[in-house]
Design a protein around this motif. Structure first.
Motif, PDB file in Angstrom:
ATOM      1  N   ILE A 215      40.103  81.870 -11.110  1.00 16.18           N
ATOM      2  CA  ILE A 215      39.238  81.606  -9.958  1.00 16.18           C
ATOM      3  C   ILE A 215      38.213  80.452 -10.333  1.00 16.18           C
ATOM      4  CG2 ILE A 215      37.573  82.851  -8.561  1.00 16.18           C
ATOM      5  CD1 ILE A 215      39.160  85.155  -9.011  1.00 16.18           C
TER       6      ILE A 215
ATOM      7  N   LYS B  13      35.895  80.947 -24.766  1.00 15.75           N
ATOM      8  CA  LYS B  13      36.650  82.152 -24.911  1.00 15.75           C
ATOM      9  C   LYS B  13      37.985  81.904 -24.337  1.00 15.75           C
ATOM     10  CE  LYS B  13      36.355  86.927 -25.860  1.00 15.75           C
ATOM     11  NZ  LYS B  13      35.420  87.975 -25.953  1.00 15.75           N
TER      12      LYS B  13
ATOM     13  N   SER C 183      30.036  81.233 -20.947  1.00 15.53           N
ATOM     14  CA  SER C 183      28.934  82.336 -20.714  1.00 15.53           C
ATOM     15  C   SER C 183      28.509  82.686 -22.063  1.00 15.53           C
ATOM     16  CB  SER C 183      29.597  83.664 -20.279  1.00 15.53           C
ATOM     17  OG  SER C 183      30.715  83.883 -21.083  1.00 15.53           O
TER      18      SER C 183
ATOM     19  N   PRO D  74      27.375  81.247 -15.302  1.00 14.80           N
ATOM     20  CA  PRO D  74      27.875  80.566 -14.181  1.00 14.80           C
ATOM     21  C   PRO D  74      27.244  79.200 -13.967  1.00 14.80           C
ATOM     22  CG  PRO D  74      26.824  82.471 -13.292  1.00 14.80           C
ATOM     23  CD  PRO D  74      26.838  82.253 -14.900  1.00 14.80           C
TER      24      PRO D  74
ATOM     25  N   MET E 186      26.559  74.440  -8.518  1.00 19.26           N
ATOM     26  CA  MET E 186      27.155  73.154  -7.848  1.00 19.26           C
ATOM     27  C   MET E 186      26.367  71.875  -8.186  1.00 19.26           C
ATOM     28  SD  MET E 186      28.599  73.139  -4.132  1.00 19.26           S
ATOM     29  CE  MET E 186      29.164  74.835  -3.822  1.00 19.26           C
TER      30      MET E 186
ATOM     31  N   HIS F 185      27.597  92.808 -24.876  1.00 18.80           N
ATOM     32  CA  HIS F 185      28.091  91.373 -24.914  1.00 18.80           C
ATOM     33  C   HIS F 185      28.903  91.281 -23.664  1.00 18.80           C
ATOM     34  CE1 HIS F 185      29.800  88.102 -26.578  1.00 18.80           C
ATOM     35  NE2 HIS F 185      31.298  88.305 -26.024  1.00 18.80           N
TER      36      HIS F 185
ATOM     37  N   HIS G 242      28.472  88.836 -20.481  1.00 16.17           N
ATOM     38  CA  HIS G 242      29.153  87.581 -20.389  1.00 16.17           C
ATOM     39  C   HIS G 242      30.420  87.806 -19.348  1.00 16.17           C
ATOM     40  CE1 HIS G 242      27.378  85.740 -23.930  1.00 16.17           C
ATOM     41  NE2 HIS G 242      27.497  86.920 -24.171  1.00 16.17           N
TER      42      HIS G 242
ATOM     43  N   ARG H 205      29.065  88.650 -15.856  1.00 12.56           N
ATOM     44  CA  ARG H 205      28.404  87.158 -15.545  1.00 12.56           C
ATOM     45  C   ARG H 205      29.398  86.333 -15.009  1.00 12.56           C
ATOM     46  NH1 ARG H 205      23.889  84.638 -19.364  1.00 12.56           N
ATOM     47  NH2 ARG H 205      25.761  83.765 -20.181  1.00 12.56           N
ATOM     48  N   ASN H 206      30.530  86.063 -15.826  1.00 16.65           N
ATOM     49  CA  ASN H 206      31.526  85.306 -15.170  1.00 16.65           C
ATOM     50  C   ASN H 206      32.171  85.700 -13.866  1.00 16.65           C
ATOM     51  OD1 ASN H 206      31.583  83.712 -17.435  1.00 16.65           O
ATOM     52  ND2 ASN H 206      33.470  84.542 -18.605  1.00 16.65           N
TER      53      ASN H 206
ATOM     54  N   GLY I 193      29.665  85.079 -11.259  1.00 13.13           N
ATOM     55  CA  GLY I 193      29.538  83.577 -10.944  1.00 13.13           C
ATOM     56  C   GLY I 193      30.727  83.047 -10.295  1.00 13.13           C
ATOM     57  N   ASN I 194      31.698  83.701 -10.418  1.00 17.98           N
ATOM     58  CA  ASN I 194      32.862  83.311  -9.636  1.00 17.98           C
ATOM     59  C   ASN I 194      32.762  83.447  -8.163  1.00 17.98           C
ATOM     60  OD1 ASN I 194      34.166  82.039 -11.831  1.00 17.98           O
ATOM     61  ND2 ASN I 194      35.681  83.993 -12.227  1.00 17.98           N
TER      62      ASN I 194
ATOM     63  N   MET J 182      30.236  81.361  -6.583  1.00 16.69           N
ATOM     64  CA  MET J 182      30.840  79.996  -6.532  1.00 16.69           C
ATOM     65  C   MET J 182      31.643  80.073  -5.145  1.00 16.69           C
ATOM     66  SD  MET J 182      32.640  77.429  -9.271  1.00 16.69           S
ATOM     67  CE  MET J 182      34.143  78.873  -9.503  1.00 16.69           C
ATOM     68  N   LEU J 183      32.367  81.094  -5.054  1.00 17.86           N
ATOM     69  CA  LEU J 183      33.464  81.053  -4.075  1.00 17.86           C
ATOM     70  C   LEU J 183      32.634  81.172  -2.572  1.00 17.86           C
ATOM     71  CD1 LEU J 183      36.292  83.494  -5.260  1.00 17.86           C
ATOM     72  CD2 LEU J 183      36.427  80.933  -4.997  1.00 17.86           C
TER      73      LEU J 183
ATOM     74  N   GLU K  96      29.755  80.202  -2.040  1.00 14.28           N
ATOM     75  CA  GLU K  96      29.215  78.762  -1.669  1.00 14.28           C
ATOM     76  C   GLU K  96      30.152  78.077  -1.168  1.00 14.28           C
ATOM     77  OE1 GLU K  96      26.112  76.526  -4.746  1.00 14.28           O
ATOM     78  OE2 GLU K  96      26.642  78.348  -5.582  1.00 14.28           O
TER      79      GLU K  96
ATOM     80  N   THR L 105      40.485  88.591  -5.067  1.00 15.45           N
ATOM     81  CA  THR L 105      40.828  88.722  -6.312  1.00 15.45           C
ATOM     82  C   THR L 105      39.808  88.833  -7.433  1.00 15.45           C
ATOM     83  OG1 THR L 105      42.318  87.276  -5.709  1.00 15.45           O
ATOM     84  CG2 THR L 105      42.170  87.620  -8.060  1.00 15.45           C
ATOM     85  N   ALA L 106      38.594  88.057  -6.984  1.00 16.76           N
ATOM     86  CA  ALA L 106      37.319  88.002  -8.069  1.00 16.76           C
ATOM     87  C   ALA L 106      36.738  89.543  -7.923  1.00 16.76           C
ATOM     88  CB  ALA L 106      36.492  86.908  -7.576  1.00 16.76           C
TER      89      ALA L 106
ATOM     90  N   GLN M 151      38.781  91.963 -10.086  1.00 14.69           N
ATOM     91  CA  GLN M 151      38.521  91.805 -11.324  1.00 14.69           C
ATOM     92  C   GLN M 151      37.262  92.311 -11.868  1.00 14.69           C
ATOM     93  OE1 GLN M 151      38.798  87.376 -12.048  1.00 14.69           O
ATOM     94  NE2 GLN M 151      40.843  87.546 -12.201  1.00 14.69           N
TER      95      GLN M 151
ATOM     96  N   MET N  97      36.178  94.033 -28.771  1.00 13.46           N
ATOM     97  CA  MET N  97      36.511  94.262 -27.317  1.00 13.46           C
ATOM     98  C   MET N  97      36.465  92.944 -26.857  1.00 13.46           C
ATOM     99  SD  MET N  97      34.089  96.298 -24.712  1.00 13.46           S
ATOM    100  CE  MET N  97      33.349  97.341 -25.952  1.00 13.46           C
ATOM    101  N   TYR N  98      37.296  92.709 -25.837  1.00 10.41           N
ATOM    102  CA  TYR N  98      37.471  91.577 -24.948  1.00 10.41           C
ATOM    103  C   TYR N  98      38.025  90.243 -25.898  1.00 10.41           C
ATOM    104  CZ  TYR N  98      36.593  93.608 -20.749  1.00 10.41           C
ATOM    105  OH  TYR N  98      36.353  94.703 -19.499  1.00 10.41           O
TER     106      TYR N  98
END
Lengths: 129, 528
Positions: free
Chosen positions: A12, A62, A93, A118, A121, B314, B318, B321-322, B325-326, B329-330, B332, B352-353, B356, B479-480
């Motif tokens: 994404i 990552k 991140s 993140p 823009m 963590h 992280h 936040r990802n 952030g996605n 962004m979408l 925007e 989808t985001a 997730q 983890m992750y």
């Protein structure tokens, strides 16, 4: 026109960034890889075929297979063969205010800058220009 | 006292030899006087240089006695002149402490009767010096006329008495400290024999101190090893002539229980002999040590939990936040006026985001759930049955990838375990082995289980992709962290497996070679 390469396993994110670049700066070419291994293989191929290399790499840290740091280490090895100046921005991140400066010093001059995710823009536009 | 009131020549000492007014009963007295006359001068001079009082005592009858000779020392001992006692010894009796007088008189009388050496210790009250302790001794001698003579001396033993009583008090004080100390305090010779033990030490052996003196540890029921170790350290103390400090030492008590002790050993000088001995002060630190061990364990748990919490924090900062952030962004992009088609596409991605993000949150929930329920009920589980149950769940994957199993699982191997954990552990390992199969070869999964030291060992090997442990070894159970490009990799499976295994008191270990496969070795600590 610039060749822009995105290396990130977040689909994404990759989609979004590509879209922003296409919208705002339509004349650029974008390629993306979902991990460092694929990107590195592609760069090797470009070198062999004398294809145009990217001007700009947006690199995540990552990732499975070959993560951002591994990619940088591998890239460092082949950098001598490349006569073009490639700007690398690490966008992750994992970047924070506290470690950013340390990474910059550590990876100068290979990495132009470290930018936390993140990413806005406006920041992206500034990078590309 | 009147019975001793003899009438003698009051002004002159008996040794002058002058005739007295007393009606002398026999010639022997005259003879004695003559002898003394000859020697008196020498005696007087000699006796002046001797501390104490020298005398010649003559008991004429039970009620009559005098000093035939009294040295100048009488001034020191009784604060009397020799002349004062020439005819009567009453002045001396007047000096004697009233509580001792009867005893003194009795002892003189006895000696005069039996001719045994007179010996007596008594107090006197002197005009100047006050209370003093005196010791007198005289050789008794029967005269031909039946009277008794005493050749004797008196010395001042006040200082001796004082130091003896101080010694006695010191000994009492020492004994009180020695016996009331909670430590084991004892002195041993180099043969390992106890010379001195305090009450605490004796209680350790469940005996009285005097029963232990003269015995060694073996006599008292301790092992040869302990005895040998004790003697070795004692020898060291004597050899090096310096204290030995043993901060902590585990020892088996005579009742078979285990104890921790701290010991200090020092060379010890014995009172009456130069034979080397060692003083040991032993403190029972079992309670402190037990607490320390417990504390260490708690610390390990806390460190482990802290690590998990850090890992967890963590993820929150992280991973979430990802996703966030996605999404932003979408949004925007959506807002920046695109065609309807593109907006549709963006909406799909937003969906989808958001999924997730939801998934991440539910993963985190699952992890929190794992971390906080270690006290679930344990059930007797059959390992082989459980493996088959999991294989049943994985039937689709097993058939789809044509997986072969090679198993060595004892039919009757059971263990007390949290059922949800055991199933989850097996599911994770098997599904990982299938998920990370090698594209070029047919997947083979080997399973092996056995019991050792009352713990069930379970091993799962595959011939799959393998992991570069040099690179990722420390991250494998984190983890992750994902190591293969696989859409289904979330990076929490092994993290949860490790947590489950460890929360049950077991451990998990991995061997792997890139391109060859992996072997996970698990010790499933049984609750028995």
């Amino acid at each position: 026109m610039k060749n822009i390469c995105i290396i990130d396993n977040d689909k994404i994110y990759t989609f979004g960034v590509s879209k922003i670049i296409k919208n705002q700066l339509p004349r650029n070419k974008i390629i993306s890889f979902e991990n460092g291994r694929n990107a590195l293989d592609a760069i090797h191929e470009m070198l062999q075929n004398n294809d145009p290399l990217p001007d700009l790499i947006l690199l995540d840290i990552k990732m499975p297979e070959l993560n951002g740091w591994d990619f940088l280490h591998e890239f460092k090895k082949i950098r001598g063969k490349i006569d073009k100046e490639i700007q690398i921005f690490v966008i992750s991140s994992r970047i924070s205010k506290t470690n950013r400066e340390r990474y910059r010093l550590e990876w100068e001059p290979i990495v132009t800058d470290f930018i936390p995710k993140p990413v806005k823009m406006g920041t992206l536009q500034a990078l590309i220009n | 006292m009147t019975e001793f009131a003899y009438k003698t020549n009051a002004n002159k000492p008996a040794v002058t030899g002058e005739r007295t007014e007393i009606d002398l009963k026999s010639n022997s007295i005259k003879e004695a006087d003559t002898i003394l006359l000859d020697n008196s001068k020498i005696l007087s001079i000699l006796s002046e240089h001797i501390p104490g009082f020298l005398y010649l005592y003559h008991q004429i009858s039970d009620s009559k006695s005098r000093f035939l000779f009294a040295s100048q020392g009488i001034r020191d001992m009784y604060e009397l002149d020799p002349e004062d006692v020439a005819e009567s010894i009453d002045p001396i009796f007047e000096r004697i402490h009233e509580n001792d007088l009867e005893r003194v008189i009795q002892s003189i009388r006895e000696s005069a009767q039996t001719m045994k050496t007179w010996e007596c210790e008594y107090r006197v009250i002197l005009p100047k010096k006050g209370l003093r302790w005196l010791r007198g001794k005289a050789k008794a001698e029967r005269q031909p006329d039946g009277t008794a003579m005493g050749y004797g001396y008196v010395i001042d033993v006040t200082e001796e008495k004082k130091s003896a009583s101080r010694n006695a008090r010191l000994r009492k004080q020492f004994q009180a400290v020695f016996d009331s100390a909670p430590n084991f305090i004892y002195v041993k010779d180099l043969e390992g024999k106890y010379l001195m033990v305090n009450k605490s030490s004796a209680e350790y052996f469940d005996r009285e101190p005097e029963e232990i003196v003269g015995k060694n540890n073996i006599d008292l029921g301790l092992s040869k090893e302990i005895e040998q170790a004790c003697n070795e350290s004692d020898e060291k103390v004597i050899k090096n002539r310096e204290p030995l400090y043993i901060p902590e030492e585990k020892s088996i008590r005579s009742d078979g229980t285990e104890g921790w002790y701290q010991t200090i050993k020092v060379p010890f000088e014995q009172l009456d002999t130069d034979v080397p001995a060692v003083l040991s002060v032993v403190t029972d630190i079992t309670k402190i040590k037990t607490k320390e061990i417990e504390l260490g364990k708690s610390l390990d748990i806390i460190v482990e939990q802290n690590k998990r919490l850090k890992n967890f924090a963590h993820i929150a900062s992280h991973n979430l936040r990802n996703h966030a952030g996605n999404i932003s962004m979408l949004l925007e992009l959506y807002g920046s006026g695109e065609s309807v088609e593109e907006q549709q596409e963006l909406l799909g991605l937003l969906h989808t985001a958001s999924n997730q993000l939801n998934e991440s949150i539910s993963d985190l929930n699952e992890i929190i759930d794992q971390e906080y329920k270690p006290d679930d009920e344990l059930i007797e589980m059959n390992l082989k049955d459980t493996v088959y149950k999991i294989k049943n769940i994985l039937t689709t994957e097993i058939l789809a990838h044509n997986v072969t199993f090679k198993e060595h699982l004892p039919k009757d191997l059971t263990l007390k375990y949290n059922p949800a954990y055991l199933e989850s552990i097996i599911l994770n390992l098997l599904s990982n082995a299938i998920k990370y199969r090698h594209p070029d070869c047919k997947p083979v999964i080997k399973m092996n289980a056995y019991e050792k030291d009352n713990k069930v060992h379970f091993e799962v090997s595959d011939n799959g992709l393998g992991i570069d442990l040099e690179k990722y070894g420390d991250k494998l159970f984190g983890m992750y962290n994902t190591f293969h490009k696989n859409d289904n990799s979330k990076g929490i499976g092994l993290y949860i497996t490790k947590n489950q295994v460890e929360s049950m008191g077991g451990s998990i270990d991995v061997k792997s070679e890139l391109g060859k496969g992996s072997t996970f070795k698990i010790i499933l600590a049984s609750g028995q």
